[in-house]
Scaffold this active site. Structure first.
Site, PDB file in Angstrom:
ATOM      1  N   GLU A 115       0.794  -1.204   0.075  1.00 20.09           N
ATOM      2  CA  GLU A 115       0.274  -0.046   0.049  1.00 20.09           C
ATOM      3  C   GLU A 115       0.613   1.157   0.130  1.00 20.09           C
ATOM      4  OE1 GLU A 115      -2.931  -0.424   2.889  1.00 20.09           O
ATOM      5  OE2 GLU A 115      -3.905  -2.226   2.000  1.00 20.09           O
ATOM      6  N   HIS A 243      -8.437   9.357   3.366  1.00 23.87           N
ATOM      7  CA  HIS A 243      -8.642   8.263   2.206  1.00 23.87           C
ATOM      8  C   HIS A 243      -8.673   8.948   0.325  1.00 23.87           C
ATOM      9  CE1 HIS A 243      -8.055   3.903   0.309  1.00 23.87           C
ATOM     10  NE2 HIS A 243      -8.106   4.066   1.372  1.00 23.87           N
ATOM     11  N   ARG A 289      -0.379   9.129   2.183  1.00 24.27           N
ATOM     12  CA  ARG A 289      -2.369   8.936   1.801  1.00 24.27           C
ATOM     13  C   ARG A 289      -2.051  10.823   1.757  1.00 24.27           C
ATOM     14  NH1 ARG A 289      -5.802   5.122   4.788  1.00 24.27           N
ATOM     15  NH2 ARG A 289      -4.574   3.393   3.819  1.00 24.27           N
ATOM     16  N   HIS A 350     -11.832   9.227   6.461  1.00 23.56           N
ATOM     17  CA  HIS A 350     -11.507   7.700   7.045  1.00 23.56           C
ATOM     18  C   HIS A 350     -11.026   7.231   8.172  1.00 23.56           C
ATOM     19  CE1 HIS A 350     -10.719   3.918   5.565  1.00 23.56           C
ATOM     20  NE2 HIS A 350      -9.175   4.059   6.335  1.00 23.56           N
ATOM     21  N   ARG A 385      -0.852   8.984   9.330  1.00 26.51           N
ATOM     22  CA  ARG A 385      -0.691   7.276   9.637  1.00 26.51           C
ATOM     23  C   ARG A 385      -0.646   7.039   8.147  1.00 26.51           C
ATOM     24  NH1 ARG A 385      -4.512   2.530   8.679  1.00 26.51           N
ATOM     25  NH2 ARG A 385      -6.256   4.207   7.360  1.00 26.51           N
TER      26      ARG A 385
HETATM   27  C1  SIN Z   1      -7.414   0.657   3.034  1.00 27.92           C
HETATM   28  O1  SIN Z   1      -7.495  -0.924   2.372  1.00 27.92           O
HETATM   29  O2  SIN Z   1      -7.224   1.173   1.284  1.00 27.92           O
HETATM   30  C2  SIN Z   1      -7.642   1.406   4.011  1.00 27.92           C
HETATM   31  C3  SIN Z   1      -6.487   0.166   4.779  1.00 27.92           C
HETATM   32  C4  SIN Z   1      -5.790   1.465   5.993  1.00 27.92           C
HETATM   33  O3  SIN Z   1      -6.921   2.372   5.941  1.00 27.92           O
HETATM   34  O4  SIN Z   1      -4.952   1.198   6.477  1.00 27.92           O
END
Ligand code: SIN
Length: 552
Positions: A115, A243, A289, A350, A385
């Site tokens: 990610e 998010h 993010r 989020h 985060r």
């Molecule tokens: C996601 O699946 O994008 C969310 C994961 C997260 O918020 O850490």
């Protein structure tokens, strides 16, 4: 009525359930949750849990990624402790029966996802239903474990506090002492005193403060609001994580498109198909993010378009369907075939990176009051985060809290229960017009979305403060005039949390991590390399929600 329990846990997400399973070895555990036990943010989590789980990864790399994402505000000793605990806590989840995806059917090696902001593959997942898999396994284990009672439809309203019961904390490093909580039984409508030796706040975050959020309806900041009212210190509430990719569709309420989609090659494009992320960050679609959400916000404001698009249709259709079955099915039900076309997405609130300030053990400045999970501010996330670090933080701090309770169990169990005043309804009467609540709720969420969103300005922050003031006054009056209903309790909480977010945002005169403010566009380490801490005793906010006669 008064009830007693050794451990009172408020919330049934990953942190509360993990702590419950361990605390049941020490004493009697009661878990209260305001709706059904599965109504948690954990249950909706898609991505997974980040931990160092492969030879190609290292603790140092995970620590470096977390610190970089946190924009200077992470506490390095906390980050190290959490990261180093990661593999053991993931193993515990496996032992409990969580089925993380393995590389092939017959290998124990986990299939690790990637990610934004991570320099290695390190996300243990159960495809795009990781949260549900974890929640189910934990709930099943809780049901099988003696010493644990779980009460659904029990909404914690406020904490029972020593200073209101004539009992002092045992050490002067604590500002007060927690004796349990007032809990509203939704079925009987009664508010009972739940006396507890240790109270754990883990009721999740506060996404419902904003009009658009990926969070479930329960995310009304209850833990943060209760703690603040009781005198706990709260920190870094300006760092609201948006998010980047929530499904944009008139019928979809809060459906997340996991960051793992970008981890597997998904690309953000605009209406014309232009791939824009490289313009903003060398990390492109896998930048952290805060950067991605701000880039989308800038693109949407610049073009006037209602959304951008996330395109993974260039990948093999069978791979997409098997890796993201939930996202594929849900989008398909809205008429979007993600194997053939891009997904319309917008950013949405989020995750709250701030929360109730704790130490390395999850303890707050109020004796016997702990905060875990999204409710807490432990120092792990700093100003932004790192993706999938939240489930990790939840299990690690549940373990830390258990360790300290176990170490002090003789003192904890030997302490008598204390009586607190019963909840007083005063001259309250039934509320017969729910619109009094829904209208205020709607106003707050719109104000927060439009004025305290991804990019802020001092002007808008001051305006929202002014506009919130009469709404808060009205809510305080409702609180005195009417019997408590769950809606009124939640409204009072989102109103207070909104006020705290605004105050924290006004306070920080720089841009850092998730807090971007137009008048102070630069990060200013000289003056602002510290947490924003608010507490009731500072009197920084003169909230009408904090009158002396809140519920007398
Ligand atoms: C996601 O699946 O994008 C969310 C994961 C997260 O918020 O850490």
């Amino acid at each position: 009525m008064a009830y007693s329990t050794d451990f009172l846990i408020i919330g049934t997400g990953i942190s509360g359930l993990s702590f419950a399973l361990k605390a049941a070895k020490i004493g009697k555990v009661t878990i209260v949750t305001k709706k059904a036990k599965v109504d948690t943010a954990t249950n909706l989590a898609q991505g997974g849990i980040a931990a160092v789980l492969s030879e190609e990864d290292s603790f140092d790399l995970h620590i470096m990624d977390t610190l970089r994402s946190g924009a200077g505000l992470c506490k390095e000793e906390v980050v190290r402790m959490v990261v180093e605990n990661g593999p053991d806590r993931v193993q515990e989840l496996l032992d409990i029966g969580v089925h993380f995806k393995t590389r092939t059917h017959d290998t124990p090696l986990l299939d690790l996802g990637r990610e934004g902001g991570h320099s290695a593959r390190r996300i243990a997942h159960a495809l795009d239903l990781t949260g549900r898999e974890i929640e189910n396994a934990l709930l099943q284990k809780v049901a099988e474990t003696p010493n644990i009672r779980l009460l659904e439809n029990h909404l914690a309203v406020d904490l029972l506090i020593g200073s209101k019961a004539g009992v002092k904390p045992s050490e002067n490093r604590f500002d007060d002492l927690c004796l349990g909580a007032y809990v509203l039984d939704r079925e009987s409508g009664k508010i009972d005193n739940w006396r507890a030796k240790v109270t754990i706040l883990c009721s999740g975050g506060c996404g419902k403060v904003y009009l658009y959020t990926t969070n479930p309806d329960i995310a009304t900041g209850d833990g943060i609001a209760m703690a603040y009212r009781a005198g706990a210190r709260v920190a870094n509430l300006e760092f609201v994580q948006f998010h980047p990719t929530c499904l944009y569709h008139p019928k979809a309420k809060n459906f997340l498109i996991s960051e793992a989609v970008r981890g597997e090659g998904g690309r953000l494009i605009d209406e014309k198909g232009f791939h824009f992320m490289e313009k903003y960050d060398p990390g492109g679609d896998l930048a952290t993010r805060d950067t991605v959400a701000r880039a989308i916000d800038t693109e949407m404001k610049g073009s006037g378009d209602d959304c951008v698009y996330l395109d993974i249709s260039h990948k093999d259709a069978d791979f997409i369907k098997s890796r993201f079955p939930n996202i594929y099915q849900t989008c398909f039900s809205y008429g979007i075939d993600i194997t053939k076309e891009p997904i319309p997405v917008v950013p949405a609130a989020h995750y709250m990176c701030g929360g109730v300030l704790t130490d390395m053990w999850g303890r707050t400045n109020i004796e016997n009051l702990f905060a875990l999970g999204e409710t807490a501010c432990t120092g792990l996330h700093g100003g932004n985060r790192l993706a999938s670090n939240s489930l990790l933080e939840a299990v690690v701090f549940a373990h830390q809290a258990y360790l300290v309770c176990d170490q002090e169990k003789d003192i904890i169990l030997g302490t008598p229960f204390h009586d607190s005043p019963e909840w007083s309804t005063g001259k309250a009467r039934m509320i017969n017009e729910n619109v009094l609540i829904t209208h205020n709720w709607d106003q707050i969420r719109r104000l927060m979305w439009n004025y305290v969103g991804i990019v802020r300005s001092e002007k808008r922050l001051n305006l929202v403060k002014k506009r919130l003031a009469p709404i808060l006054k009205e809510i305080a009056q409702h609180f005195r005039d009417y019997f408590l209903t769950p809606d009124l309790v939640e409204l009072r909480n989102i109103a207070l949390v909104a006020e705290l977010i605004v105050q924290s945002s006004i306070h920080r005169k720089e841009s850092r991590g998730l807090h971007a403010i137009t008048e102070y566009p630069a990060q200013d380490d000289k003056n602002w390399l510290h947490d924003t801490i608010l507490s009731r005793s500072d009197k920084t906010i003169q909230s009408s929600l904090l009158g002396p006669d809140e519920h007398e």
